[in-house]
Design an enzyme around this catalytic site. Structure first.
Site, PDB file in Angstrom:
ATOM      1  N   LYS A   1       0.818  -1.210   0.000  1.00 45.60           N
ATOM      2  CA  LYS A   1       0.000   0.000   0.000  1.00 45.60           C
ATOM      3  C   LYS A   1       0.861   1.275   0.000  1.00 45.60           C
ATOM      4  CE  LYS A   1      -3.968  -2.260   0.514  1.00 45.60           C
ATOM      5  NZ  LYS A   1      -3.609  -3.680   0.678  1.00 45.60           N
TER       6      LYS A   1
HETATM    7  C1  PLP Z   1      -4.268  -4.846   0.256  1.00 46.97           C
HETATM    8  C2  PLP Z   1      -3.447  -6.058   0.218  1.00 46.97           C
HETATM    9  C3  PLP Z   1      -3.681  -7.078  -0.722  1.00 46.97           C
HETATM   10  C4  PLP Z   1      -4.834  -7.025  -1.690  1.00 46.97           C
HETATM   11  O1  PLP Z   1      -4.676  -6.018  -2.658  1.00 46.97           O
HETATM   12  P1  PLP Z   1      -5.935  -5.463  -3.472  1.00 46.97           P
HETATM   13  O2  PLP Z   1      -5.422  -4.342  -4.269  1.00 46.97           O
HETATM   14  O3  PLP Z   1      -6.931  -5.029  -2.430  1.00 46.97           O
HETATM   15  O4  PLP Z   1      -6.461  -6.596  -4.282  1.00 46.97           O
HETATM   16  C5  PLP Z   1      -2.824  -8.166  -0.745  1.00 46.97           C
HETATM   17  N1  PLP Z   1      -1.797  -8.263   0.122  1.00 46.97           N
HETATM   18  C6  PLP Z   1      -1.551  -7.314   1.043  1.00 46.97           C
HETATM   19  C7  PLP Z   1      -0.433  -7.507   1.984  1.00 46.97           C
HETATM   20  C8  PLP Z   1      -2.357  -6.178   1.121  1.00 46.97           C
HETATM   21  O5  PLP Z   1      -2.092  -5.243   2.043  1.00 46.97           O
END
Ligand code: PLP
Length: 495
Positions: free
Chosen positions: A112
């Site tokens: 993120k």
């Molecule tokens: C948010 C997240 C995901 C999923 O990603 P999306 O874009 O919501 O599909 C997978 N792994 C981790 C560690 C995340 O923080």
């Protein structure tokens, strides 16, 4: 070429990129999509010589066309700096024909950070460009990682406030501690009695609540979103797929122009949608492998064309993927419906009213770029142990889901095209599940003891994000029911 953004749910709306970033969700409840995906110039030698920041500029300029080059450069320089613990920002780790794209080198050690370290800059720049003087209140639902990364980005940014809702009991110990210790005069963290879908659905309702909008406007405030429904999250995520390809070319792992496959551990469908957009812009990608955990609503959708969220919500060891309503799928639906907002709107309304929608056979044809599969809890743990025992490399639970599904894809299809697997979190963020997968006998240790064990096992330094929370005081203790989220917002904002 100027790229405008349209809503997935009505034909009239059309805004610039900076307006889409500012608004987050379209006023009709739809998601903003680029009217047209620009073509990337496909000069792979140039790409392979670029730094991350240079690739970011090149890719983001194509999509965020009403930002000036100088504005974008400024945002990029402020985002991708020493907050990341490697100068390249992201890197690839090779095992046998699979490259793990480590996207967790930012301040909160999950992928993120790749987008949320730049979103606040894109947003404050957008406010200035559009003459917006309202205070921007970021409303965020988090399955564990977005919340902390968004707060790290927005904390003490003038002209903004941020409120984060997370499922109490539905995130890892480290994730929760990272959030409830967040400093900053403009941040508020609230646990909810409910799951991520409850939080996300309530946030979407609040965005579309006219009464609330009026109340906010009267107080000189407006909402925006730091979730991947915001195009300002999605665009920066396209960058790293191009960058990764450039690195593979540079290292002689693929020939310029040759195809790769990409596996993405998926929750809200944001990260994999960014890879799909990269493919449509001209990145040579054959298949997009969509990996789910036991909440496998997307797997069933890819198989049958029916999206059905009527099932139990399962808490897994990959909590950031514990999602039954993948918001960004709406953008894919819009596209495979021939960019028809009426069709999209009907399907989304059906999802809200009955929890189900079915796409037509011709729409199903639009899904052929994707392959969906899932990993069970025991398969995920086995995969962590296998990758460690075979390669001495430690991956987190989310990455392990992807890694296992990648192998299922290869076994099912015999397609051994070079694979880039998105590695979305540091194993330190999920130390308990990771260490216990490798050394089950350590189960009785505390979370912080397990972090020390992980250091012994992996030989990689304990990230600063973890050191920071060992002793940090808990600053946030509010917990409310999902039904009381708007009341809590009103209370905290004092409007
Ligand atoms: C948010 C997240 C995901 C999923 O990603 P999306 O874009 O919501 O599909 C997978 N792994 C981790 C560690 C995340 O923080």
């Amino acid at each position: 070429m100027q790229i405008m953004y349209r809503s997935t749910r009505s034909p009239e709306l059309k805004v610039t990129a900076s307006q889409a970033v500012l608004q987050g969700l379209a006023p009709d409840g739809g998601l903003f999509v680029p009217e047209k995906l620009p073509r990337y110039p496909q000069d792979w030698e140039v790409l392979s010589a670029q730094s991350y920041q240079e690739t970011a500029l090149q890719v983001m300029r194509l999509l965020l066309t009403d930002y000036t080059e100088e504005e974008l450069r400024n945002c990029i320089d402020r985002a991708y700096d020493s907050k990341f613990d490697i100068p390249q920002i992201t890197c690839l780790k090779e095992t046998d024909g699979v490259w793990y794209l480590e996207l967790f080198h930012g301040a909160t050690i999950a992928f993120k950070d790749m987008a949320l370290s730049i979103l606040p800059h894109l947003m404050t720049t957008a406010a200035a460009k559009n003459g917006v003087t309202d205070e921007i209140v970021i409303l965020t639902a988090t399955s564990g990682d977005t919340g902390k990364a968004a707060m790290a980005g927005f904390a003490d940014v003038p002209g903004t406030r941020i409120i984060v809702f997370y499922p109490k009991g539905g995130v890892s110990a480290v994730q929760e501690r990272q959030m409830v210790t967040q400093r900053g005069a403009n941040v508020h963290v609230v646990g909810i009695n409910g799951n991520f879908d409850d939080a996300q659905s309530a946030v979407k309702r609040i965005f579309s609540d006219e009464q609330m909008k009026k109340q906010m406007a009267g107080a000189g405030k407006r909402f925006s979103s730091a979730n991947s429904i915001n195009i300002g999250r999605l665009v920066p995520q396209i960058v790293y797929y191009f960058y990764a390809y450039g690195q593979l070319v540079k290292d002689g792992k693929v020939k310029a122009g040759d195809v790769i496959n990409i596996t993405v551990p998926t929750g809200n469908f944001g990260n994999i949608l960014a890879a799909y957009y990269a493919k449509q812009m001209g990145l040579p990608v054959r298949k997009l492998v969509c990996a789910s955990n036991e909440n496998k609503v997307l797997v069933d959708f890819f198989r049958t064309g029916a999206y059905d969220r009527n099932r139990s919500f399962i808490l897994t060891s990959s909590p950031s993927m514990d999602i039954l309503i993948s918001s960004n799928l709406e953008r894919l639906i819009y596209q495979i419906a021939g960019e028809d907002p009426q069709v999209t709107k009907k399907l989304m309304e059906s999802l809200i009213s009955s929890g189900v929608y079915c796409i037509t056979d011709s729409m199903k044809d639009g899904l052929k770029d994707f392959y969906g599969n899932y990993a069970t809890e025991s398969e995920t743990a086995e995969e962590i142990a296998r990758v460690y025992n075979t390669f001495g490399y430690v991956i987190d639970t989310h990455t392990a889901v992807a890694s296992r599904v990648c192998r299922k894809y290869q076994a099912d299809t015999g397609d051994h095209t070079p694979m880039v697997t998105a590695s979305t979190a540091s194993p330190y963020k999920f130390a308990r599940s990771v260490v216990c997968a490798i050394r089950p006998e350590l189960q009785t240790k505390t979370d912080f003891e397990l972090i020390d064990e992980l250091y012994e096992i992996s030989g990689t330094a304990v990230p600063k994000a973890i050191e920071d929370i060992r002793s940090a005081p808990i600053l946030h203790r509010t917990v409310v029911d999902a039904a009381d989220m708007s009341a809590e917002i009103i209370r905290w904002l004092g409007i």
